[in-house]
Design a protein around this motif. Structure first.
Motif, PDB file in Angstrom:
ATOM      1  N   LYS A   7       0.808  -1.217   0.000  1.00  0.00           N
ATOM      2  CA  LYS A   7       0.000   0.000   0.000  1.00  0.00           C
ATOM      3  C   LYS A   7       0.846   1.274   0.000  1.00  0.00           C
ATOM      4  O   LYS A   7       0.352   2.347  -0.313  1.00  0.00           O
ATOM      5  CB  LYS A   7      -0.924   0.021   1.215  1.00  0.00           C
ATOM      6  CG  LYS A   7      -2.021  -1.015   1.153  1.00  0.00           C
ATOM      7  CD  LYS A   7      -2.915  -0.906   2.365  1.00  0.00           C
ATOM      8  CE  LYS A   7      -4.037  -1.912   2.326  1.00  0.00           C
ATOM      9  NZ  LYS A   7      -4.922  -1.788   3.477  1.00  0.00           N
ATOM     10  N   SER A  10       0.843   3.591  -3.141  1.00  0.00           N
ATOM     11  CA  SER A  10      -0.434   4.294  -3.325  1.00  0.00           C
ATOM     12  C   SER A  10      -0.562   5.453  -2.354  1.00  0.00           C
ATOM     13  O   SER A  10      -1.008   6.543  -2.715  1.00  0.00           O
ATOM     14  CB  SER A  10      -1.614   3.340  -3.129  1.00  0.00           C
ATOM     15  OG  SER A  10      -1.614   2.371  -4.136  1.00  0.00           O
ATOM     16  N   ARG A  11      -0.160   5.233  -1.105  1.00  0.00           N
ATOM     17  CA  ARG A  11      -0.225   6.317  -0.122  1.00  0.00           C
ATOM     18  C   ARG A  11       0.708   7.462  -0.523  1.00  0.00           C
ATOM     19  O   ARG A  11       0.349   8.637  -0.391  1.00  0.00           O
ATOM     20  CB  ARG A  11       0.124   5.796   1.270  1.00  0.00           C
ATOM     21  CG  ARG A  11      -1.005   5.012   1.901  1.00  0.00           C
ATOM     22  CD  ARG A  11      -0.890   4.881   3.398  1.00  0.00           C
ATOM     23  NE  ARG A  11       0.173   4.050   3.897  1.00  0.00           N
ATOM     24  CZ  ARG A  11       0.187   2.722   3.919  1.00  0.00           C
ATOM     25  NH1 ARG A  11      -0.814   2.057   3.441  1.00  0.00           N
ATOM     26  NH2 ARG A  11       1.200   2.065   4.429  1.00  0.00           N
ATOM     27  N   SER A  40      -8.400   9.597  -9.520  1.00  0.00           N
ATOM     28  CA  SER A  40      -8.420   8.219  -9.984  1.00  0.00           C
ATOM     29  C   SER A  40      -7.756   8.108 -11.353  1.00  0.00           C
ATOM     30  O   SER A  40      -6.945   7.208 -11.586  1.00  0.00           O
ATOM     31  CB  SER A  40      -9.864   7.715 -10.046  1.00  0.00           C
ATOM     32  OG  SER A  40      -9.905   6.404 -10.542  1.00  0.00           O
ATOM     33  N   LEU A  43      -4.007   8.505 -10.900  1.00  0.00           N
ATOM     34  CA  LEU A  43      -3.402   7.306 -10.315  1.00  0.00           C
ATOM     35  C   LEU A  43      -3.319   6.163 -11.320  1.00  0.00           C
ATOM     36  O   LEU A  43      -2.357   5.398 -11.319  1.00  0.00           O
ATOM     37  CB  LEU A  43      -4.181   6.867  -9.078  1.00  0.00           C
ATOM     38  CG  LEU A  43      -4.015   7.771  -7.852  1.00  0.00           C
ATOM     39  CD1 LEU A  43      -4.973   7.351  -6.757  1.00  0.00           C
ATOM     40  CD2 LEU A  43      -2.582   7.743  -7.354  1.00  0.00           C
ATOM     41  N   GLU A  44      -4.298   6.063 -12.213  1.00  0.00           N
ATOM     42  CA  GLU A  44      -4.274   5.013 -13.223  1.00  0.00           C
ATOM     43  C   GLU A  44      -3.147   5.242 -14.229  1.00  0.00           C
ATOM     44  O   GLU A  44      -2.595   4.287 -14.762  1.00  0.00           O
ATOM     45  CB  GLU A  44      -5.608   4.944 -13.957  1.00  0.00           C
ATOM     46  CG  GLU A  44      -6.715   4.334 -13.134  1.00  0.00           C
ATOM     47  CD  GLU A  44      -8.041   4.313 -13.870  1.00  0.00           C
ATOM     48  OE1 GLU A  44      -8.062   4.513 -15.098  1.00  0.00           O
ATOM     49  OE2 GLU A  44      -9.063   4.075 -13.206  1.00  0.00           O
TER      50      GLU A  44
END
Length: 63
Positions: A7, A10-11, A40, A43-44
C-alpha cells in the motif's frame, strides 16, 4: 511483500496529489466526485508514465 508495503506506493502517490491539489471550499462540496475522478485518472496513469520514463518511450494517451 506485506500488505503495508504493497500500500505504500499508493499512499505516497495520494500524498503527492494532495500537495498539488488546493483545499476544498466549504461552499462547494459538489466538487468531491469530480476531484475523486481526476485523482483516480491520475493514479491510473502513473504506472504507465513510470514505465515510459524507465524505457524511454512515450506514455499512452489518456482515454
Amino acid at each position: 511483500m506485506s500488505v503495508q508495503e504493497g500500500k505504500a506506493p499508493s499512499r505516497h502517490a495520494l500524498r503527492v496529489l494532495a500537495d498539488t491539489d488546493g483545499p476544498l471550499s466549504a461552499e462547494d462540496p459538489g466538487v468531491l466526485p469530480e476531484r475523486a475522478g481526476q485523482r483516480s485518472a491520475t493514479l491510473e496513469q502513473l504506472p504507465s508514465a513510470a514505465a515510459a520514463r524507465t524505457t524511454g518511450s512515450r506514455p499512452p494517451t489518456a482515454r
